[in-house]
Design an enzyme around this catalytic site. Sequence first.
Site, PDB file in Angstrom:
ATOM      1  N   ASP A  41      -7.957   3.796   1.460  1.00 32.66           N
ATOM      2  CA  ASP A  41      -7.427   4.028   2.152  1.00 32.66           C
ATOM      3  C   ASP A  41      -7.771   4.397   3.857  1.00 32.66           C
ATOM      4  O   ASP A  41      -8.960   5.450   3.451  1.00 32.66           O
ATOM      5  CB  ASP A  41      -5.993   5.286   2.060  1.00 32.66           C
ATOM      6  CG  ASP A  41      -4.748   5.261   3.169  1.00 32.66           C
ATOM      7  OD1 ASP A  41      -4.872   5.241   4.034  1.00 32.66           O
ATOM      8  OD2 ASP A  41      -4.052   6.258   2.496  1.00 32.66           O
TER       9      ASP A  41
ATOM     10  N   ARG B 114      -3.683  -0.414   6.107  1.00 33.54           N
ATOM     11  CA  ARG B 114      -3.862  -1.390   4.821  1.00 33.54           C
ATOM     12  C   ARG B 114      -3.309  -3.053   4.648  1.00 33.54           C
ATOM     13  O   ARG B 114      -3.572  -3.894   4.636  1.00 33.54           O
ATOM     14  CB  ARG B 114      -4.849  -1.681   3.278  1.00 33.54           C
ATOM     15  CG  ARG B 114      -5.314  -0.053   3.099  1.00 33.54           C
ATOM     16  CD  ARG B 114      -5.851   0.807   1.818  1.00 33.54           C
ATOM     17  NE  ARG B 114      -4.680   1.709   2.068  1.00 33.54           N
ATOM     18  CZ  ARG B 114      -4.283   1.952   0.704  1.00 33.54           C
ATOM     19  NH1 ARG B 114      -5.014   2.124  -0.595  1.00 33.54           N
ATOM     20  NH2 ARG B 114      -3.566   3.358   0.473  1.00 33.54           N
TER      21      ARG B 114
ATOM     22  N   CYS C  68       1.095  -1.720   0.600  1.00 30.91           N
ATOM     23  CA  CYS C  68       0.058   0.064   0.387  1.00 30.91           C
ATOM     24  C   CYS C  68       1.100   1.329  -0.005  1.00 30.91           C
ATOM     25  O   CYS C  68       2.044   1.207   0.027  1.00 30.91           O
ATOM     26  CB  CYS C  68      -1.203  -0.267   1.380  1.00 30.91           C
ATOM     27  SG  CYS C  68      -0.277   0.795   3.187  1.00 30.91           S
TER      28      CYS C  68
END
Length: 179
Positions: free
Chosen positions: A152, A50, A44
């Site tokens: 996000d 994440r 990420c």
Amino acid sequence: MHRTISPIDETPPRDVDGPELPASPGRGQSADSAFAIRRILVVCVGNICRSPMAEYVLRRRLQGHGVTVESAGIAATEGARIDPFALGVLAARGIDADRHVARRLDQSMLDAADLVLVMERPHLEFIRTRFPSATGKTFLLGRWIGEFEMPDPLGRPRETFEHLYRAVERAAHRWCELI
């Protein structure tokens, strides 16, 4: 050609054009196969929300199958701690990610990985541009759930992290069916 699974139903896989997925023991190869998926890298941006969530979910699902799962961020601050909400969401499900520290993505990580899973299309493009040798083994984590991009959650309430966890869990389940 590679095999795909419909993200909506359980219809049998079908052949489609696109990059070939590496073979794995779950796809008819022995554990000694040179093409077996033995190392997964999840990517990420910051490697604090994440990708660590996906890393630990995949680790749990693949435990005992000889697969190493790691994560990194394309703009990570080396050594940063996992986001408290991400940590809490994982802990609520019995997953201890307290020792996670962020790592910045580099060529050696990509070279070592058999499969690279990213959260959003811009991450795919970043890897294609900066690390073209990893293009053929890099896919969206949400590929098998409708090409879903994992949003996000940084700076958002815990509820957002809960939603993210559920999406990560669904996506990880589909990937694990293939590897």
